[in-house]
Design an enzyme around this catalytic site. Structure first.
Site, mmCIF file in Angstrom:
data_model
loop_
_atom_site.group_PDB
_atom_site.id
_atom_site.type_symbol
_atom_site.label_atom_id
_atom_site.label_comp_id
_atom_site.label_asym_id
_atom_site.label_seq_id
_atom_site.Cartn_x
_atom_site.Cartn_y
_atom_site.Cartn_z
ATOM 1 C CE1 TYR A 147 -3.940 2.170 0.658
ATOM 2 C CE2 TYR A 147 -2.519 3.149 2.459
ATOM 3 C CZ TYR A 147 -3.740 3.180 1.738
ATOM 4 O OH TYR A 147 -4.638 4.253 1.895
ATOM 5 C CE LYS A 151 -3.649 4.603 -2.333
ATOM 6 N NZ LYS A 151 -4.794 5.593 -2.757
#
Ligand code: NAD
Ligand code: UDP
Length: 318
Positions: A147, A151
């Site tokens: 994650y 990102k």
């Protein structure tokens, strides 16, 4: 004069996305909601399906999308640690391939594009509160990396498309946000605590509960996203969006118990790997560029969220 825009919201059937679609429709725009329903659901946008300016499309952003729009809000990505760690390879693909596909679309149709980035780009920060010029401390190998690094790479892609192709980009770094339409099994702390408290089941505090987070109510956050999208072209961000009032997770547990009149116990379990110890946004830039700051205090936001979950859980129990 009001101009009706055609706006694409990826991840639009999720928690934040559904509120954003609602607000954009209310402002008089055409909204195309794209979602693969991994963590979101049709239920979140059921009340919008009959709206003449709303369209729902099942689509996975890791595949190219050919539509004609003026603006893109790129929210597609599971946000809860248990869900983004369920299929970590898909999580990275969603962030990275999803960003490439949506940036490619923005380039072809000359749309403005906003990325829902995250405070997780700061990792377990040694700078407090976090400002946008802090580069972060992320473990690239740990369970949160799919994650966090996904990102971070998406942000890189946004800025490279901006420099290389002159794309009009906006990057929002969103801090922990909560409110109605979080999924009861979402796994994030606010919904977990409320659901357990209302069921009088033990609230599980990871670690000693002294780690901190700053909780923003969804209406405030959506307002910040829309304001950022509407800034002049030279404003790219990244801009922190979140509520700067910081709480320990234990304080949150006690607050939820008090507001739900719950008999639930608080029990402790080990802290998950790489769980950040502290998190608080510096929102000076959002104040200056957007004239924005949160208006809903935790007690009030929890009231609304508890009022959402109470009947939902009661009907599930019948
Ligand atoms: P959510 O899980 O409720 O929503 C994410 C949505 O994206 C879901 O509807 C899901 O089905 C959809 N999705 C996932 N993968 C997809 C794919 N490959 N193709 C199409 N759709 C896909 O989470 P949320 O809290 O609404 O978060 C929305 C966005 O905001 C995410 O990008 C998240 O990283 C970001 N964000 C949220 C928070 C927060 O506290 N809520 C904090 C930081 C960043
Ligand atoms: N947490 C907790 N109990 C829960 C869920 C989460 O104590 O049932 C803690 C978690 O370890 C973290 C904080 O609450 O320290 C926020 O967790 P969340 O998953 O909501 O988001 P994060 O900010 O960690 O991505």
């Amino acid at each position: 004069m009001h101009t009706r825009k055609r706006i694409l919201v990826t991840g639009g059937a999720g928690f934040l996305g559904s509120h954003l679609c609602e607000r954009l429709l209310a402002a008089g725009h055409d909204v195309l909601c794209v979602d693969n329903f991994f963590t979101g659901s049709r239920d979140n946008v059921l009340h919008l399906l009959d709206h003449p300016h709303f369209e729902l499309l099942r689509h996975d952003v890791t595949f190219p999308l050919y539509v004609e729009v003026d603006e893109i809000y790129n929210l597609a990505c599971p946000a809860s640690p248990i869900h983004y760690q369920f299929d970590p390879v898909q999580t990275t693909k969603t962030s990275v391939h999803g960003a490439i596909n949506m940036l490619g679309l923005a380039k072809r149709v000359k749309a403005r594009i906003l990325q829902a980035s995250t405070s997780e780009v700061y990792g377990d920060p040694e700078v407090h509160p976090q400002r946008e010029d802090y580069w972060g401390r992320v473990n690239p190998l740990g369970p949160r990396a799919c994650y966090d690094e996904g990102k971070r790479c998406a942000e890189t892609l946004f800025f490279d498309y901006h420099r290389q192709h002159d794309l009009r980009i906006k990057v929002a770094r969103i801090f922990n946000t909560y409110g109605p339409r979080m999924h009861p099994n979402d796994g994030r702390v606010v919904s977990n605590f409320i659901v357990h408290a209302l069921r009088n089941k033990p609230i599980i505090l990871y670690g000693d509960g002294q780690q901190t987070r700053s909780f923003c109510y969804v209406d405030d956050l959506v307002d910040g996203l829309i304001r950022l999208m509407e800034t002049p072209d030279e404003v790219t961000g990244p801009v922190n969006l979140g509520n700067p009032v910081e709480f320990t997770i234990r304080q949150l547990a006690e607050q939820v118990l008090a507001q739900t009149d719950s008999r639930a116990q608080i029990i402790n379990e080990p802290l998950p790997a790489d769980d950040p110890r502290q998190r608080q946004p510096d929102i000076g830039l959002a104040r200056e560029l957007l004239g924005w700051e949160p208006t809903v205090a935790l007690t009030e936001g929890l009231e609304h969220t508890i009022a959402y979950f109470r009947p939902l859980l009661a009907s599930a129990a019948e």
